[in-house]
Scaffold this motif. Structure first.
Motif, PDB file in Angstrom:
ATOM      1  N   GLN A   1      -5.696   0.304   4.816  1.00 19.22           N
ATOM      2  CA  GLN A   1      -5.913  -1.321   4.835  1.00 19.22           C
ATOM      3  C   GLN A   1      -5.269  -1.927   6.215  1.00 19.22           C
TER       4      GLN A   1
ATOM      5  N   CYS B   1      -2.389   3.944   6.692  1.00 21.89           N
ATOM      6  CA  CYS B   1      -2.508   2.770   6.290  1.00 21.89           C
ATOM      7  C   CYS B   1      -3.931   2.524   5.969  1.00 21.89           C
TER       8      CYS B   1
ATOM      9  N   PRO C   1       1.034  -1.234  -0.045  1.00 19.80           N
ATOM     10  CA  PRO C   1      -0.025   0.285  -0.200  1.00 19.80           C
ATOM     11  C   PRO C   1       1.636   1.346  -0.156  1.00 19.80           C
TER      12      PRO C   1
ATOM     13  N   THR D   1      -5.591  -3.031   9.108  1.00 24.59           N
ATOM     14  CA  THR D   1      -6.280  -4.438  10.714  1.00 24.59           C
ATOM     15  C   THR D   1      -6.078  -4.359  11.559  1.00 24.59           C
TER      16      THR D   1
END
Ligand code: SF4
Length: 315
Positions: A289, A287, A243, A291
């Motif tokens: 994305q 980022c 990313p 998690t």
């Protein structure tokens, strides 16, 4: 790939400051084959210039190995270190600052030959003239001083100086960033021609992805002292896995914005301090994305396919 000319294996370099420990490099592994160009990209403060200093053996490493032609230069001292010095040379970002204003161009180019006791005075003069021709400058330039030259001419002199000892590797640290666009193209093409004729390898460091793509066989992307993506140029460019690389590419200026291949990816916030890098994946604070796993567990650099490496849990 050929046996590496330069190989960094799990290299860490930490600087102890009053504010704490700056983790400039953290377990960085890279290699460069003879005649290859490895492009190194990332934001200011990501560790690119520390890699350059390690390759030049201008700084010690805290952990890891640095091998040049198979010899460990991280621990070399005295004669062994001096013997390896001519093999790796550097082209600087600011030739105005790196050239001695009081020395003529001829004296500047001759100096490395004198230090390393190469040839007699006549040999050295003729090598200076040949090298000036090699970087497409007139040999008469030898009698001039740096202030009498344009920025592009000074950068050619800096390249000539780097070539005087027949290096196998030249480290170009933001070598064209200070030049006008038209002069920049000429200097980049000169570097490519020299690689073709002399078989030199380059470690080409830049924050400009377009320039790195133009110059490189492989590209390494660094973030906060770590390599996060590494692979052949076209794989990194067309099959981007990390990313952060995607965000860098999307943020790069494009001559034709309508043809932009990637949607604009906006990175949140500033590069965190290397004094206190984020836990888990160092990129997780920026980022989109990220998690829970990214915040708690550091991803390893893993191989995808034959030769494309990425440090991301989701890749
Ligand atoms: Fe983003 Fe997670 Fe990959 Fe890091 S590991 S780049 S935070 S998705």
């Amino acid at each position: 790939m050929n046996a590496p000319l330069l190989a960094l294996h799990e290299v860490s370099r930490h600087y102890h400051t009053q504010a704490g420990v700056v983790r400039a490099l953290d377990r960085v592994s890279l290699d460069i084959a003879p005649g290859e160009t490895l492009g190194l990209v990332g934001e200011s403060g990501c560790g690119k210039s520390t890699v350059a200093r390690v390759a030049m053996r201008l700084t010690d490493v805290d952990e890891g190995e640095v091998r040049l032609d198979g010899e460990d230069i991280a621990t070399a001292h005295g004669r062994a270190l001096q013997a390896g010095r001519p093999r790796v040379q550097m082209v600087f970002q600011d030739p105005a600052g790196s050239l001695n204003p009081r020395a003529t161009i001829g004296q500047t180019l001759e100096a490395p030959l004198i230090v390393h006791r190469r040839g007699n005075a006549g040999d050295r003069q003729s090598r200076v003239a040949n090298m000036l021709r090699g970087v497409r400058l007139h040999p008469d330039m030898a009698s001039r001083h740096p202030h009498e030259l344009s920025g592009g001419q000074r950068q050619r002199v800096d390249i000539a100086r780097a070539l005087m000892l027949d290096p196998a590797l030249i480290v170009c640290d933001e070598a064209v960033s200070a030049l006008d666009v038209s002069v920049r193209a000429q200097v980049l093409n000169l570097l490519l021609d020299l690689r073709e004729t002399l078989g030199i390898a380059y470690l080409f460091i830049s924050h400009d992805l377009a320039v790195v793509r133009h110059m490189s066989d492989r590209i390494a992307v660094m973030y906060l002292g770590q390599v996060v993506e590494l692979g052949p140029r076209d794989a990194v460019w067309h099959h981007t896995l990390h990313p952060y690389t995607r965000a860098l590419m999307a943020a790069a200026p494009s001559a034709r914005p309508a043809n932009r291949r990637l949607p604009r990816v906006v990175m949140e916030g500033e590069l965190p301090s290397p004094l206190d890098p984020p836990s888990g994946c160092r990129f997780h604070t920026r980022c989109a994305q990220a998690t829970y796993l990214c915040r708690s567990s550091e991803p390893a650099l893993r191989l995808h396919g034959a030769d494309h490496w990425v440090r991301c849990h989701l890749a």
